[in-house]
Scaffold this motif. Sequence first.
Motif, mmCIF file in Angstrom:
data_model
loop_
_atom_site.group_PDB
_atom_site.id
_atom_site.type_symbol
_atom_site.label_atom_id
_atom_site.label_comp_id
_atom_site.label_asym_id
_atom_site.label_seq_id
_atom_site.Cartn_x
_atom_site.Cartn_y
_atom_site.Cartn_z
ATOM 1 N N ALA A 60 7.030 54.015 39.809
ATOM 2 C CA ALA A 60 7.732 52.800 39.373
ATOM 3 C C ALA A 60 7.259 52.353 37.993
ATOM 4 N N HIS A 61 6.024 52.724 37.659
ATOM 5 C CA HIS A 61 5.463 52.384 36.349
ATOM 6 C C HIS A 61 5.472 53.575 35.398
ATOM 7 N N ARG A 62 6.297 54.570 35.730
ATOM 8 C CA ARG A 62 6.428 55.807 34.940
ATOM 9 C C ARG A 62 5.091 56.522 34.742
ATOM 10 N N ARG A 63 4.346 56.595 35.808
ATOM 11 C CA ARG A 63 3.054 57.279 35.819
ATOM 12 C C ARG A 63 3.122 58.412 36.829
ATOM 13 N N THR A 64 2.093 59.259 36.864
ATOM 14 C CA THR A 64 2.036 60.343 37.843
ATOM 15 C C THR A 64 0.775 60.204 38.687
ATOM 16 N N LEU A 65 0.845 60.719 39.889
ATOM 17 C CA LEU A 65 -0.301 60.763 40.800
ATOM 18 C C LEU A 65 -0.432 62.205 41.249
ATOM 19 N N GLN A 66 -1.605 62.788 41.021
ATOM 20 C CA GLN A 66 -1.815 64.199 41.341
ATOM 21 C C GLN A 66 -3.057 64.358 42.204
ATOM 22 N N VAL A 67 -3.088 65.432 42.962
ATOM 23 C CA VAL A 67 -4.249 65.757 43.783
ATOM 24 C C VAL A 67 -4.772 67.132 43.395
ATOM 25 N N ARG A 68 -6.076 67.233 43.404
ATOM 26 C CA ARG A 68 -6.763 68.523 43.250
ATOM 27 C C ARG A 68 -7.789 68.554 44.372
ATOM 28 N N SER A 69 -7.731 69.560 45.208
ATOM 29 C CA SER A 69 -8.599 69.586 46.375
ATOM 30 C C SER A 69 -9.010 71.004 46.709
ATOM 31 N N GLU A 70 -10.210 71.102 47.262
ATOM 32 C CA GLU A 70 -10.726 72.396 47.689
ATOM 33 C C GLU A 70 -11.373 72.200 49.052
ATOM 34 N N LEU A 71 -10.988 73.044 49.994
ATOM 35 C CA LEU A 71 -11.536 72.928 51.341
ATOM 36 C C LEU A 71 -13.062 73.011 51.314
ATOM 37 N N GLY A 72 -13.688 72.097 52.029
ATOM 38 C CA GLY A 72 -15.142 72.067 52.106
ATOM 39 C C GLY A 72 -15.829 71.394 50.942
ATOM 40 N N LYS A 73 -15.083 70.998 49.907
ATOM 41 C CA LYS A 73 -15.692 70.397 48.725
ATOM 42 C C LYS A 73 -15.154 69.015 48.398
ATOM 43 N N GLY A 74 -13.985 68.669 48.916
ATOM 44 C CA GLY A 74 -13.448 67.341 48.665
ATOM 45 C C GLY A 74 -12.189 67.349 47.816
ATOM 46 N N SER A 75 -11.769 66.125 47.457
ATOM 47 C CA SER A 75 -10.497 65.947 46.747
ATOM 48 C C SER A 75 -10.667 64.984 45.583
ATOM 49 N N THR A 76 -9.830 65.174 44.577
ATOM 50 C CA THR A 76 -9.754 64.260 43.447
ATOM 51 C C THR A 76 -8.299 63.868 43.262
ATOM 52 N N PHE A 77 -8.062 62.558 43.230
ATOM 53 C CA PHE A 77 -6.718 62.022 42.985
ATOM 54 C C PHE A 77 -6.732 61.403 41.592
ATOM 55 N N THR A 78 -5.741 61.742 40.786
ATOM 56 C CA THR A 78 -5.675 61.289 39.399
ATOM 57 C C THR A 78 -4.354 60.603 39.116
ATOM 58 N N VAL A 79 -4.430 59.403 38.548
ATOM 59 C CA VAL A 79 -3.242 58.713 38.043
ATOM 60 C C VAL A 79 -3.249 58.916 36.536
ATOM 61 N N ARG A 80 -2.169 59.477 36.025
ATOM 62 C CA ARG A 80 -2.073 59.738 34.587
ATOM 63 C C ARG A 80 -1.327 58.605 33.904
ATOM 64 N N LEU A 81 -1.927 58.090 32.851
ATOM 65 C CA LEU A 81 -1.338 56.997 32.077
ATOM 66 C C LEU A 81 -0.977 57.533 30.703
ATOM 67 N N PRO A 82 0.295 57.769 30.428
ATOM 68 C CA PRO A 82 0.683 58.348 29.138
ATOM 69 C C PRO A 82 0.463 57.361 27.998
ATOM 70 N N LEU A 83 0.113 57.890 26.859
ATOM 71 C CA LEU A 83 -0.021 57.076 25.657
ATOM 72 C C LEU A 83 1.373 56.751 25.130
#
Length: 71
Positions: A47-70
């Motif tokens: 809704a705010h023209r941003r993206t939400l992405q996930v990077r995850s590896e089994l046994g190591k955890g996850s990272t969720f990233t919201v990208r804010l364009p310039l």
Amino acid sequence: MQDTGLGIAPADQVRIFDRFYRVEQDRSRHTGGSGLGLPIALAIAQAHRRTLQVRSELGKGSTFTVRLPLE
């Protein structure tokens, strides 16, 4: 946001932003959760023209990233 939890399998990563999808159905019965948190977060980001992405590896955890364009 980053965690050191169980991680999310690649096959599940494409579905975690679907409403009501839960990676571990059995665990959700005991700990609660409706499978709406990530879809809501994605809808807010979009809704705010941003993206939400996930990077995850089994046994190591996850990272969720919201990208804010310039702009």
